[in-house]
Every structure is written in C-alpha cells, then in structure tokens.
Design an enzyme around this catalytic site. Structure first.
Site, PDB file in Angstrom:
ATOM      1  N   CYS A  57       4.355  -3.637 -10.077  1.00 46.86           N
ATOM      2  CA  CYS A  57       4.511  -2.925  -8.817  1.00 46.86           C
ATOM      3  C   CYS A  57       5.621  -1.893  -8.882  1.00 46.86           C
ATOM      4  O   CYS A  57       5.435  -0.732  -8.567  1.00 46.86           O
ATOM      5  CB  CYS A  57       4.784  -3.933  -7.698  1.00 46.86           C
ATOM      6  SG  CYS A  57       5.373  -3.190  -6.184  1.00 46.86           S
ATOM      7  N   CYS A  62       2.546   0.144  -7.573  1.00 44.28           N
ATOM      8  CA  CYS A  62       2.735   0.613  -6.193  1.00 44.28           C
ATOM      9  C   CYS A  62       3.796   1.693  -6.030  1.00 44.28           C
ATOM     10  O   CYS A  62       3.559   2.718  -5.401  1.00 44.28           O
ATOM     11  CB  CYS A  62       3.147  -0.544  -5.289  1.00 44.28           C
ATOM     12  SG  CYS A  62       2.312  -2.089  -5.606  1.00 44.28           S
ATOM     13  N   LYS A  65       3.228   5.066  -7.993  1.00 44.76           N
ATOM     14  CA  LYS A  65       1.989   5.729  -7.532  1.00 44.76           C
ATOM     15  C   LYS A  65       2.128   6.223  -6.099  1.00 44.76           C
ATOM     16  O   LYS A  65       1.672   7.306  -5.767  1.00 44.76           O
ATOM     17  CB  LYS A  65       0.781   4.798  -7.706  1.00 44.76           C
ATOM     18  CG  LYS A  65       0.654   3.682  -6.714  1.00 44.76           C
ATOM     19  CD  LYS A  65      -0.472   3.896  -5.728  1.00 44.76           C
ATOM     20  CE  LYS A  65      -0.506   2.759  -4.724  1.00 44.76           C
ATOM     21  NZ  LYS A  65      -1.202   1.563  -5.189  1.00 44.76           N
ATOM     22  N   LYS A  66       2.823   5.452  -5.258  1.00 41.59           N
ATOM     23  CA  LYS A  66       2.975   5.926  -3.875  1.00 41.59           C
ATOM     24  C   LYS A  66       3.873   7.162  -3.855  1.00 41.59           C
ATOM     25  O   LYS A  66       3.664   8.079  -3.069  1.00 41.59           O
ATOM     26  CB  LYS A  66       3.566   4.821  -2.981  1.00 41.59           C
ATOM     27  CG  LYS A  66       3.817   5.248  -1.533  1.00 41.59           C
ATOM     28  CD  LYS A  66       2.748   4.775  -0.566  1.00 41.59           C
ATOM     29  CE  LYS A  66       2.814   5.425   0.813  1.00 41.59           C
ATOM     30  NZ  LYS A  66       3.676   4.740   1.768  1.00 41.59           N
ATOM     31  N   GLY A 196     -13.134   5.314 -14.840  1.00 37.46           N
ATOM     32  CA  GLY A 196     -13.079   4.098 -14.043  1.00 37.46           C
ATOM     33  C   GLY A 196     -13.275   4.396 -12.578  1.00 37.46           C
ATOM     34  O   GLY A 196     -13.174   5.554 -12.145  1.00 37.46           O
ATOM     35  N   ALA A 197     -13.568   3.368 -11.806  1.00 37.51           N
ATOM     36  CA  ALA A 197     -13.855   3.548 -10.389  1.00 37.51           C
ATOM     37  C   ALA A 197     -13.028   2.599  -9.547  1.00 37.51           C
ATOM     38  O   ALA A 197     -13.293   2.392  -8.385  1.00 37.51           O
ATOM     39  CB  ALA A 197     -15.340   3.306 -10.128  1.00 37.51           C
ATOM     40  N   SER A 198     -11.999   2.030 -10.171  1.00 36.38           N
ATOM     41  CA  SER A 198     -11.093   1.143  -9.451  1.00 36.38           C
ATOM     42  C   SER A 198     -10.210   1.979  -8.539  1.00 36.38           C
ATOM     43  O   SER A 198     -10.191   3.197  -8.629  1.00 36.38           O
ATOM     44  CB  SER A 198     -10.210   0.420 -10.458  1.00 36.38           C
ATOM     45  OG  SER A 198      -9.441   1.384 -11.171  1.00 36.38           O
ATOM     46  N   TYR A 199      -9.456   1.285  -7.676  1.00 34.15           N
ATOM     47  CA  TYR A 199      -8.551   2.062  -6.830  1.00 34.15           C
ATOM     48  C   TYR A 199      -7.490   2.756  -7.660  1.00 34.15           C
ATOM     49  O   TYR A 199      -7.043   3.844  -7.326  1.00 34.15           O
ATOM     50  CB  TYR A 199      -7.966   1.212  -5.693  1.00 34.15           C
ATOM     51  CG  TYR A 199      -6.885   0.225  -6.076  1.00 34.15           C
ATOM     52  CD1 TYR A 199      -5.559   0.624  -6.137  1.00 34.15           C
ATOM     53  CD2 TYR A 199      -7.189  -1.104  -6.345  1.00 34.15           C
ATOM     54  CE1 TYR A 199      -4.560  -0.274  -6.482  1.00 34.15           C
ATOM     55  CE2 TYR A 199      -6.210  -2.007  -6.688  1.00 34.15           C
ATOM     56  CZ  TYR A 199      -4.895  -1.588  -6.763  1.00 34.15           C
ATOM     57  OH  TYR A 199      -3.916  -2.480  -7.103  1.00 34.15           O
ATOM     58  N   VAL A 200      -7.128   2.154  -8.790  1.00 36.01           N
ATOM     59  CA  VAL A 200      -6.141   2.795  -9.667  1.00 36.01           C
ATOM     60  C   VAL A 200      -6.680   4.145 -10.148  1.00 36.01           C
ATOM     61  O   VAL A 200      -5.973   5.161 -10.130  1.00 36.01           O
ATOM     62  CB  VAL A 200      -5.823   1.893 -10.881  1.00 36.01           C
ATOM     63  CG1 VAL A 200      -4.822   2.579 -11.799  1.00 36.01           C
ATOM     64  CG2 VAL A 200      -5.311   0.538 -10.422  1.00 36.01           C
ATOM     65  N   ALA A 201      -7.939   4.159 -10.538  1.00 35.67           N
ATOM     66  CA  ALA A 201      -8.561   5.390 -11.030  1.00 35.67           C
ATOM     67  C   ALA A 201      -8.544   6.467  -9.958  1.00 35.67           C
ATOM     68  O   ALA A 201      -8.134   7.611 -10.197  1.00 35.67           O
ATOM     69  CB  ALA A 201      -9.998   5.106 -11.471  1.00 35.67           C
ATOM     70  N   LEU A 202      -8.982   6.088  -8.764  1.00 32.60           N
ATOM     71  CA  LEU A 202      -9.098   7.077  -7.693  1.00 32.60           C
ATOM     72  C   LEU A 202      -7.725   7.562  -7.229  1.00 32.60           C
ATOM     73  O   LEU A 202      -7.525   8.745  -6.955  1.00 32.60           O
ATOM     74  CB  LEU A 202      -9.890   6.502  -6.525  1.00 32.60           C
ATOM     75  CG  LEU A 202     -11.339   6.119  -6.850  1.00 32.60           C
ATOM     76  CD1 LEU A 202     -12.053   5.631  -5.598  1.00 32.60           C
ATOM     77  CD2 LEU A 202     -12.100   7.281  -7.483  1.00 32.60           C
ATOM     78  N   GLU A 203      -6.770   6.637  -7.144  1.00 27.53           N
ATOM     79  CA  GLU A 203      -5.426   7.039  -6.725  1.00 27.53           C
ATOM     80  C   GLU A 203      -4.818   8.017  -7.721  1.00 27.53           C
ATOM     81  O   GLU A 203      -4.250   9.050  -7.339  1.00 27.53           O
ATOM     82  CB  GLU A 203      -4.528   5.803  -6.581  1.00 27.53           C
ATOM     83  CG  GLU A 203      -4.860   4.959  -5.351  1.00 27.53           C
ATOM     84  CD  GLU A 203      -4.031   3.689  -5.234  1.00 27.53           C
ATOM     85  OE1 GLU A 203      -3.987   3.119  -4.136  1.00 27.53           O
ATOM     86  OE2 GLU A 203      -3.426   3.261  -6.243  1.00 27.53           O
ATOM     87  N   GLY A 288      -9.962  -1.432 -15.297  1.00 28.34           N
ATOM     88  CA  GLY A 288      -9.703  -2.821 -14.941  1.00 28.34           C
ATOM     89  C   GLY A 288      -8.443  -3.321 -15.618  1.00 28.34           C
ATOM     90  O   GLY A 288      -7.795  -2.597 -16.370  1.00 28.34           O
ATOM     91  N   HIS A 468      -0.383   7.873  22.371  1.00 26.89           N
ATOM     92  CA  HIS A 468      -0.933   9.220  22.306  1.00 26.89           C
ATOM     93  C   HIS A 468       0.139  10.210  21.916  1.00 26.89           C
ATOM     94  O   HIS A 468       1.241  10.128  22.436  1.00 26.89           O
ATOM     95  CB  HIS A 468      -1.480   9.564  23.693  1.00 26.89           C
ATOM     96  CG  HIS A 468      -2.315  10.801  23.709  1.00 26.89           C
ATOM     97  ND1 HIS A 468      -3.425  10.970  22.930  1.00 26.89           N
ATOM     98  CD2 HIS A 468      -2.169  11.955  24.404  1.00 26.89           C
ATOM     99  CE1 HIS A 468      -3.951  12.166  23.166  1.00 26.89           C
ATOM    100  NE2 HIS A 468      -3.208  12.774  24.044  1.00 26.89           N
ATOM    101  N   GLU A 473      -4.403   5.298  17.587  1.00 31.42           N
ATOM    102  CA  GLU A 473      -4.993   5.036  18.904  1.00 31.42           C
ATOM    103  C   GLU A 473      -6.525   5.067  18.837  1.00 31.42           C
ATOM    104  O   GLU A 473      -7.207   4.531  19.716  1.00 31.42           O
ATOM    105  CB  GLU A 473      -4.483   6.010  19.968  1.00 31.42           C
ATOM    106  CG  GLU A 473      -4.970   7.437  19.804  1.00 31.42           C
ATOM    107  CD  GLU A 473      -4.512   8.365  20.936  1.00 31.42           C
ATOM    108  OE1 GLU A 473      -4.497   7.946  22.093  1.00 31.42           O
ATOM    109  OE2 GLU A 473      -4.175   9.530  20.632  1.00 31.42           O
TER     110      GLU A 473
END
Lengths: 493, 685
Positions: A57, A62, A65-66, A196-203, A288, A468, A473
């Site tokens: 992480c 995390c 990457k963030k 790859g198509a994992s969230y790691v790949a897309l991120e 993966g 608002h 919301e």
C-alpha cells in the site's frame, strides 16, 4: 501456567510481513502490552526495484498510485482553469522526474514514520527474509546473509502478494515491468502498453494518460472482473474518450527489444485470430497478483495453502491449519485485497488473541474505490450479484446520470457520471449495493458504506436531505428505477 | 474500551428503532388489543428527537408514489375488511408492524381509508368530523345550521373505524381532536378556528367560492422550494401558477427564474469557490510535476461571464420545465389583496388579479443592510457580487455568516486583498470549535479579520469600477474607531424574509413580527388554513435549498396526492464552502451539551492530513473531524463535523448513515476506503 510453558520463546507475537495488516497487528499487540517482533523483507522485483517498510500500500500501491492519480487530476484542473478565469497558457507540460521524486520522497517519509512508530511502541523490527523452521520458530536471513532464529507463541503471516508475470510470453520477464516498478521509475515510462484488465491496470493507464503519455491497455476478456459490469464498461468508456487506447480481446504473445531500444510487442486478436504488433517504450504487466508464500517454508510449520492459488487457508478467526499461526491480508484465500480490510482484520485478530475480545471481522459490504480518471466507488453487491442472489423480480435498481456542477463551466463531458443503488424490491427496500462513478467517488462512497452497515433502506436514504451543490447529493435524489424505463438523466436542481 | 459498548449488530439496531418508536410521541392511544406487545427493548430508551421518530414512518410508508399495478383491483375488498378489522387503538405505525401479515397490505388499507376520507371531503361543501356527545361539535353544527348551510357529518363514535379515521385525519390535518371541519375542501380546523373564520368572514368566503377559483394552487416565489412544489402539483394534475418577481437590489442587480440558490446563492458561489480551488490546484500542480513559469493571473470578467452563462441556461431550463408541466409562470410581484385572491404587478406596473383555492408562500429572503449612512448607496451584497461586471479589488466583507466567509474565501483565493469585519462570533449556530478553525485557516491563507468592530459610515472617495470607499468602524467593546479604504464593501450580515410587503396582513397570515418569518405547523401550514409556506421564510427551519425542495415537493404530494409523508427536518446535513470546506450533520458540540449534558457525551476527534496535501506541501494538523456520541443511547452519533477537502461529498453519506441510526460501534465496524479523507471516521477515532 502459560508463562511457565512459554517462557522459553522470544516473543509473544511474531508478525511476518511489515505491510498494512502486519504493522496494525504488531502495534495493536504492543499496545496490549505484549512482546512483539515484526520481520519484513522486500525481495527486489525482477527489474531490481526495492523499497522500505510499510508493504504494498505504502510503497507500490494505494499511496503512490493515488498521488500519481492526483497529478493526473491536476492536469485536468489546469485545463479547466482558463474557463474559471485563470490565465494559464496551454498546454502545460509535465515532468515525470519531478513528480516521481516528490512521490518517492513522500513514500520514504512514510517508511521512516512506520519505523518510528514501531520503535515508539517497543516493537522489535528485523529487516530479514523469514522462513519457518518449525511451528514456533522462524529463521531470518539478513541482506548480508547473516541468519537469526526467532521463536514466538503466536505467529501472524501477513506477507501479502506481488505482481504476477506471464509465464509463457517470450520477453515478458526481461523487458516488462509491473506496478512494483512503475512508481519508482526515475525516468518517464514514455509510450506504455499496459497488459491486463484489473483495477491496477486501469488506474495506471489512467494516470499515465492524464499526465500526457501515450497509454494503451490490452484486455483479453472483461475489465474489472468482480465489479459491476455496467460500471466497468462506463469506466472504460470514459477512459477511451479521454485518450487511453484499448486493445480489446487481444493477448500478447511476445516482447522483443528493437535495436533502437523500443519494445516491440506482438499480440493476437482473439476474435479475428490475426496477429498484430506495436512498439512501446514500456510494457507494464498488471494481470494479477500472486501471494508471497513460496519462500516461507510453510510446510515446515504445517500451514495449509490452496493448491490453486497458493494462498493461505484460514477460518473466520483468521486461524490457519496450525492453531497458533494466523494469516491476514492479501496472502489469505478468499479475502478482499484491500489495505483497510487487512488493518481491521489484523486489529480484531490481536484483540481476540490478547485483548479478550471475540469480535470477528465482517467481510461483507466492504467499500472500495477504483481511482481511474473518473473514479468509481462501490459498496455491497453489484447488480449482477444482487440479481443472482435474489432474482431479477426481487431487485430494484435506482439510477441517475448527473452532471457535476464544476463540469458545466469547464465544459467537461459528463456522459459517464452515473450513480446506481441496488435495492431489494420489497419494502422497506433494503440497500444491497451502491455504485458511484464521478469525481471524489471515494469520499462519496465512504459515508454510504456506513449507512449500508446500519441496514439502510431506500426510503431512509431518500429521506436524507441533500447537500447542495455536491455530487454526493445525487445519491439521495435517486428516484428513477431501471424497471420504470424512464430517462435517468438529471435535469435541473 | 472502544469495544466495551453493548454489541449493536444490525438486528439490534433495528430493535433500537422499534424501541424508539414506542417510546416517542405516539403514546396518546396505548395498545389495548390482544396484539402481542413487541419484546421490551434491552435498554432504557432515552427520549431523542433524532432519526428514530422518523424511522417509524419510513417503515410503514408505501413504496414511493404510484400505487402500482394490480392494486386497484383488490382494493374494494380490502377496504372494508381492513378498516373494519382494525381492532386496535394503537398508532398506525405500530399496528402496521404487528397485526398485519406484511407492512404493505396494512399501509394499503390505511391508504384506502385515506382515499375514502379525501373523497368525503372533496364531495361535501361542508364536511364535519364529529362525535355525537361532543359539545364543541354540537356548537359547530349549530353554527352551520344557523347559516342555513347543509353539512355532511360523520360521527366518529358511531362508526366502527372511528378511531382509525381520527388517526388518519390527524395525519392529514395535524389536528387530533374533533370537530374537524372542512369547507369546500379547505381544512378550517376545530371549533375555535371555525368560529374565528366565521367572525373574520373567511368562512363565508369559503362557503361562497365553491371552486370558482382560477387555480388550484398559486405559488408566490419561483425559487427552489416554490418551483419544486409547483412542478409536483402540476404532475399531480393540478392547475398551478407561479408568481416570481425579482425586486432589483439597491445596486440595481436583478436576475431570472430560480430564486436565490441558482442566481445569487449556492450555484454561483460554489463555482467561484471552485475557481479559487483551481488557483490552489495550480500551485499544487507544480509540486506534482506540471511545469509553467509564468505568474498566473485571475481574470474576474472571464470567470463571471462563464458563470453567468451557466446561470442563464439554468433560468431557461426552469422556464422550460414549467412550460412542459403546464404551470403558468407570471413574472410579476404577488401581493394578497383578500382571501384567495392575489394581485400580480408586472415590471410595467400593470396589475392582474388571480384567485386560487390554496396558496404556497415561497418568497425567500434577501440580504440585510446595516442601516448606516452610505450602505445602500455604496455597498454591495451577495445579490450583486456574482454578476459584478468588474473585479471587486480590495474588499471589506462585513459579517461572519457563512455567506460572508465563503465570499471572503474565494475572493482571497483569486489573490484579492480581503478583510472580514466581525461583530461577535463566526458562523453563529454552527459548532464554534469548527467555526474558529474555519476562520483560522482563512487567516493563515491571507484573509484579514477585524474582530469586534461594526461599520458606522461608508463614504465614497472615488467613483469607478471599482471605486474607492472609506469605511468608518467602531469597536463593539469600547470607543475605539478605525478607518479603512476599500474598493468594495460587501455586506453579509444576515438575510431578511420577504414577507412584509406581500399582503399577508390582508388575509391574516401570522408572521413573527421580529424576524419576519412565518410560523407553520409540521405540514407547512400557516395560521390561515389554505395558505402554506416553504423555504427560507419558515420559522425555525434550516435555510437550505434541498430542504426547501424536499418540503415543497412533499407539501404538494400531501395536498394533491395520496401521500402522508412530512418533511423531516432532523439531521439535515450542510456544508460551508470556505477555502477549507466544513461539512456537518446533526448537533454542534455546544448544542449537544445543552441537550444531553456533557457527562453523557463522548466526543471523538482527530486531525488529519489529506494524502494529496503531503506532496503539495500543504499544512499538516489542519484538517479535522469530530463526532459527538450520546453515551445514554448506545453511543449513537448525534453530531458529525469535518473540516477538509470535499467536505460536502464526505458528509452526505454520513448524513444518510445518521438517518439509519449510526452508532460509534457501527462506525468502528465499517471499513475505510483508502486513501480518502472520508476514511478518517473509520480509521482514526
């Protein structure tokens, strides 16, 4: 009696792995007055990348990457700025080295912070590679080859996982990198192929595109497996419309280095059967992760692992096949691979071991967020899963396309800003899942995860007054059900 | 320690609510029946005005809106069966749980009864719900017979389902007693109100007018509340008119349809706030590798034009949606002239008169002036700022309301020299610890504060765009006076209700003479039965767009639909869009102490450092969150406060969770989303 029996061992608790879960265990146990040791060792990646204390992480997950995601978001904000009156000449170039250095410095400060925290709590830290000698003893090898034996009454395995390399693709290991390396690159990766198509790949592909690099994602079958598929396809749609290229239904077959240093990737289009090639500066495998269990000599202690995944098998108390050996985090079979899950599971485990607690970890309704350029936050069941469990006729899905206020003046496209709530159809319409695609999805999702934990019904969420003007919301204004067939586009206030 | 609290799993949480329900308000008719009592709660219920009360209604409430297919078919049987079978004198919510197989069928029965009552009321010129032995009922019957008016009388003590009817009536009218009198569909009230109406002439008026009104509903004010009510009423098939007229500000600013939020409130302020945040983002972006050397300047005109364009599109959208729903929109100033009659005066001074069976007042508020020399001539307010054609320059913001701090915040964010003059405390009504933190963050980011001063005179030194103004101010504590020169003086000292010049006295709608606000009951009804009010002009209700929208919509559904749902004003979340945003829901710490006593509260708090701030080199130990828990009620969260980026986005879900009875234990049990600011509640307390 216990003291007498266990007086011989070095520690009350030995934690193998200094990631989020392991450190949480160690700190919690120390706070309960126990004698604790943590052993942590980062095996360098095939490309030679290594890092400090804190686990995936903090070092290669995390946190970096963030931050890189944030860098990409700032790029978008720079483009918004002129619409809001800021006179900044476009386009603004991005310097990878500067970003990477800043991110790496922050990560190093966190490594340091973790060491200090352990010290403060009198937790003994060993930077050694551990393997079991017997069920109470672990042998550690330091960098220089020096060996040390540690024994403990209780042992927690929290060694996490590492990125997987493809095994049958020529050049994959020699020329490819993984998420273990990308955040530590000194130089820009340049034109990148993410496989790859994992969230790691897309991120990763998302932030690379966002800072102005040419990024392509090669996906063999479906993106974000396990996530709601409608949301997944919208994530992809958004990325595609913002410059990330996609090669769908393709699988790489080899990677070669060309004389000019570029990497030539050959792949097969699985629908047409045709072969194609492209050249890239970087190839990133994000196909993966595998658990870090092989070097642990688990068989010496008698700890069982899954023959398929090599992950450690545990019961609901995180106990392994050996009574005093436990496992938490990504190394465990069938658990969500998430930092906060590992932390909470670790804390609860230690409280059960040393704090007289009997609270078990509840792995249901764990919220998470994918930090793609348009963030995707979710908690609870996907629509598919809800239908599978309860039947189409018992599930009501409320949804809306909305436009964040900030998008209007900036002239941004909001086609994929979308929220849906999956509920049981029978009153009081218990909320089964929430899916939110839009800016700050993580921030939006967190509170609703609490609501779902409290057993929220659709009616209760609807009775919550909105804030608002925010994106969140939209969740409390969800009035259109999919079943109604009405247009879910939000217009007006 | 943290886990020593009683285990509150999901099942237990539901039991709490059941307990709360039985413990609260609805005790007027205890269960007399053989119906088994619910298991006693495993704890003493402490009276709590929180979400529990609202909960009970949620459970019994039928799915939103449409009765659904197939329901009409079985209605007749169910009607008699269920109404007759209603043996119990217990509150409907309770019975819904206990005596019927499922909540839906019971609520259907109640729905049927309600429809039947509505039919009775709509069909009768005069409908009196009475009890044969009640002397007040007798007086009312005699009154109508003396007027020679035929009445439809239902003696509740002589029908099987009398008690049930009385309950439903009380839900419709908020009146629990008999006689309960309706004249031409308008709820007049009990004995006293009927005689008052007779004496004031209202009763005769009501008897005369039959349904010869021009409209079913006229709404005065086309803001968030008025428009939502209008649209909903139109959807329910009613003939609706909206009167909206923007009296230009003293500086001559006026705007289009949509009210404060859209034109001079939430929308433009959030966009200007966003512009200021972008300024911060530009600074941050250098640290994240983005390279530009030039000093970036902010252009006020570009921004304002873009924002005003967006607002125009919203104005247009509102007109369009009224047209689509066949709501008559008249751009005229509405003023009551007599019962059921309103005068509409347009820009040219032409007067037109309209009548309606019912009215909703939703005129909102406008900024207050100081009443000192030079204020109306030279100062601007939030009514003017968002469309100001020139950059305001060096600005003095007078006031410490959220409007004041938000405006000061974004102006400073554009690089302007901004001073805030504060008479006493910041953000009155909000948690004061949070308010001070909001203020000190602003101070650290260049906003100057002049505490305990009030302006006494404004003089113009130079004309121009902007000009130059001299402000003379005196200390609230001593005799000290100070002088300052500013380009712009923005007054943000509060807002006044637009209720004094709309003829309310002509029809007898009571207002609070001091505040100008309109007191209403819990169905938004004013002192005159056919006149309702929503939005910022309501006494003791939050002044927030979503609240007005919700209450307007629900009002229309109660008036014209089959709904019973009242607007729930408990635990309304809100966010102040200061440079560091402040989101909150529930009680301020001071208020919590006042209500529950300090020793019964546990307050958890933490400072936090958003991940994005670290690399950006922004300050640590600044963002802050706290929750206030009631120890006497399972550590239930009764206040949530967060100061940090995206506070609004974070707060919304917590508000939903608080609606569901969030406790500290449940907070501890929920997993955080890493790395976000929202996880602070789960990770750090």
């Amino acid at each position: 009696l216990e003291d007498h029996l266990t007086g011989q061992r070095d520690y009350d608790l030995l934690v193998i792995g200094g990631g989020s879960g392991g450190l949480a265990c160690a700190k919690e146990a120390a706070q309960l007055g126990r004698k604790v040791a943590v052993v942590d060792y980062v095996e360098p990646s095939p490309r030679g990348t290594r890092w400090g204390l804190g686990g995936t992480c903090v070092n290669v997950g995390c946190i970096p990457k963030k931050l890189m995601h944030q860098a990409a978001l700032l790029g978008g904000l720079i483009r918004d700025a002129p619409h809001y009156g800021w006179e900044v000449a476009q386009p603004v170039p991005h310097d990878w080295r500067k970003m990477a250095e800043a991110v790496q410095n922050h990560v190093k400060s966190l490594n340091w912070g973790h060491r200090v925290q352990l010290q403060d709590r009198k937790v003994k830290y060993f930077n050694i590679k551990a393997s079991f000698v017997d069920e109470h003893t672990v042998c550690g090898v330091a960098k220089g080859g020096k060996e040390i034996l540690l024994s403990a009454d209780h042992i927690i395995i929290a060694t996490g996982g590492r990125p997987r390399y493809p095994t049958h693709i020529e050049g994959a290991l020699e020329y490819g990198i993984t998420s273990d390396d990308i955040f530590w690159l000194k130089e820009s990766p340049g034109k990148t192929l993410v496989v790859g198509a994992s969230y790691v790949a897309l991120e990763c592909a998302g932030f690379l595109t966002g800072i102005g690099l040419d990024a392509t994602v090669m996906i063999r079958s479906i993106p974000l497996r396990g996530f709601d598929q409608q949301m997944s396809s919208m994530v992809i749609e958004h990325m595609a419309s913002h410059g990330t290229q996609f090669l769908r239904g393709c699988a790489p077959s080899r990677v070669r280095r060309l004389p000019d240093g570029h990497l030539q990737v050959t792949w097969e289009d699985r629908t047409t059967g045709k072969e194609d090639t492209g050249t890239f500066d970087t190839v990133l495998w994000a196909i993966g992760r595998v658990p870090d269990t092989r070097s642990l000599n688990l068989e010496k202690a008698g700890v069982d692992t899954s023959p398929d995944t090599q992950k450690i098998l545990v019961d609901s108390r995180e106990g392994t096949s050996v009574p005093h050996i436990y496992a938490i985090g990504d190394v465990v079979e069938g658990r969500p691979e998430l930092t906060p899950t590992a932390i909470m599971a670790g804390r609860l485990l230690v409280q059960r071991l040393f704090g007289g607690s009997s609270d078990l970890m509840d792995y249901d309704n764990v919220p998470t967020t994918v930090f793609t350029p348009l963030e995707y936050g979710c908690v609870g069941l996907s629509e598919e899963e809800a239908v599978a469990r309860h039947g189409q006729e018992h599930v009501e899905v409320y949804h809306a396309h909305y436009k964040p206020l900030e998008f209007t003046v900036a002239g941004r496209d909001a086609s994929q800003c979308y929220v849906k709530m999956v509920c049981l159809r029978e009153p009081p319409q218990l909320v089964l899942g929430l899916h939110f695609l839009g800016p700050n999805a993580g921030e939006v999702t967190q509170g609703f995860a609490l609501g779902i934990k409290c057993g929220a019904s659709y009616a209760q969420v609807m009775r919550t007054v909105g804030i608002h003007p925010t994106c969140s919301e939209e969740v409390v204004k969800l009035r259109i059900s999919k079943r109604s067939g009405l247009d879910p586009t939000v217009t007006g206030c | 320690m943290r886990r020593a609290v009683l285990g509150v799993g999901r099942a237990a949480a539901w039991r709490i609510r059941a307990g709360a329900e039985s413990g609260q308000q609805r005790q007027r008719s205890p269960p007399l029946s053989p119906v088994p009592a619910p298991p006693p709660p495993a704890f003493r219920f402490v009276s709590r005005p929180g979400p529990a009360g609202s909960e009970s209604e949620t459970v019994e409430q039928s799915p939103p809106q449409s009765p659904g297919p197939g329901k009409a078919g079985d209605a007749p049987n169910r009607r008699s069966g269920h109404v007759r079978g209603a043996r119990v004198l217990s509150p409907p919510g309770r019975r819904a749980h206990l005596s019927s197989p499922g909540p839906s069928s019971s609520s259907e029965a109640r729905e049927e009864l309600r429809r039947r009552l509505r039919e009775l009321i709509e069909r009768s010129r005069v409908m009196i719900f009475s009890k044969s032995y009640c002397p007040h009922s007798t007086r009312v019957k005699e009154l109508f017979s003396s007027l020679g008016v035929e009445c439809n009388v239902l003696e509740l003590d002589q029908v099987d389902d009398g008690a049930k009817i009385q309950e439903v009536l009380s839900e419709i009218t908020n009146q629990k007693t008999v006689p309960n009198v309706f004249v031409n569909k308008v709820h007049v009230g009990g004995c006293d109100q009927t005689f008052q109406a007779y004496q004031s002439g209202l009763l005769q008026k009501l008897l005369e007018e039959e349904s010869a009104y021009d409209y079913d509903l006229i709404i005065v004010g086309g803001g968030s509340g008025g428009l939502s009510c209008a649209k909903e009423a139109a959807i329910l098939g009613k003939k609706v008119m909206v009167l909206d007229f923007v009296v230009p500000s003293p500086q001559g600013t006026s705007w289009g349809l949509g009210g404060t939020c859209v034109n001079v409130g939430c929308i433009p302020k959030k966009l200007m706030h966003q512009a200021a945040l972008l300024g911060q983002a530009l600074c941050d972006s250098r640290k994240f590798g983005w390279e530009y050397d030039q000093q970036v300047k902010h252009n006020w005109e570009t921004m304002t034009k873009a924002i005003q364009n967006h607002i125009s599109s919203l104005n247009w959208g509102y007109r369009l949606s009224l047209r689509e729903k066949a709501v008559a929109y008249v751009n005229s100033y509405g003023e009551f002239v007599e019962h059921h009659k309103i005068k509409a005066t347009n820009k040219k001074g032409q007067e037109t008169y309209y009548t309606a069976a019912q009215f909703v007042i939703a005129t909102g508020e406008r900024p207050r002036y100081l009443g000192i020399q030079g204020d109306k001539e030279y100062c601007i307010t939030s009514d003017d700022l968002f469309s100001l054609p020139y950059c305001p320059g060096k600005t003095l913001v007078v006031g410490a309301s959220y409007v004041a701090l938000e405006c000061a915040g974004f102006l400073a964010g554009f690089g302007l020299d901004v001073t805030v003059m504060v008479r006493s405390i910041l953000l009155r009504g909000f948690d004061q610890e949070m308010a001070e933190k909001v203020g000190s963050y602003m101070e650290q980011h260049g906003v100057k504060f002049l505490r305990k001063f009030i302006p006494v005179m404004i003089q113009q030194l130079e004309k121009g765009s902007p000009g130059k103004l001299k402000v003379l101010a005196k200390s609230t504590e001593g005799t000290e006076t100070i002088e300052g020169v500013y380009n712009t003086v923005l007054l943000a000292i509060g807002r006044d209700s637009c209720t004094r010049k709309i003829g309310l006295e002509k029809i007898g709608v009571k207002i609070n003479e001091k505040s100008g606000k309109i007191p209403v009951n819990d169905v938004e009804q004013t002192s005159v039965p056919y006149v309702y009010a929503v939005g910022d002009i309501l006494e003791g209700r939050p002044e927030l767009t979503p609240v007005a929208i919700q209450s307007g919509k629900l009002l229309a559904r109660r008036l014209f639909g089959a709904s019973l749902e009242k607007c729930d004003y408990i635990n309304v979340p809100t966010t102040v869009f200061t440079p560091l945003e402040y989101g909150c829901c529930g009680l301020a710490e001071e208020k919590a102490i006042e209500v529950y006593k300090k020793e019964n509260l546990e307050i958890y708090h933490t400072l936090f450092w958003p991940l994005e701030w670290t690399v950006a080199g922004r300050e640590n130990n600044t963002c802050y969150a706290k929750i206030i828990c009631n120890k006497l009620d399972h550590d239930r969260v009764i206040g949530f406060h967060i100061l940090g980026p995206n506070a609004g986005e974070v707060t919304q879900g917590f508000a939903a969770a608080m609606k569901c009875g969030l406790t500290k234990q449940l907070l501890d049990d929920t997993i955080g989303i890493h790395p976000t600011c929202g996880e602070v509640g789960n990770r750090r307390f």
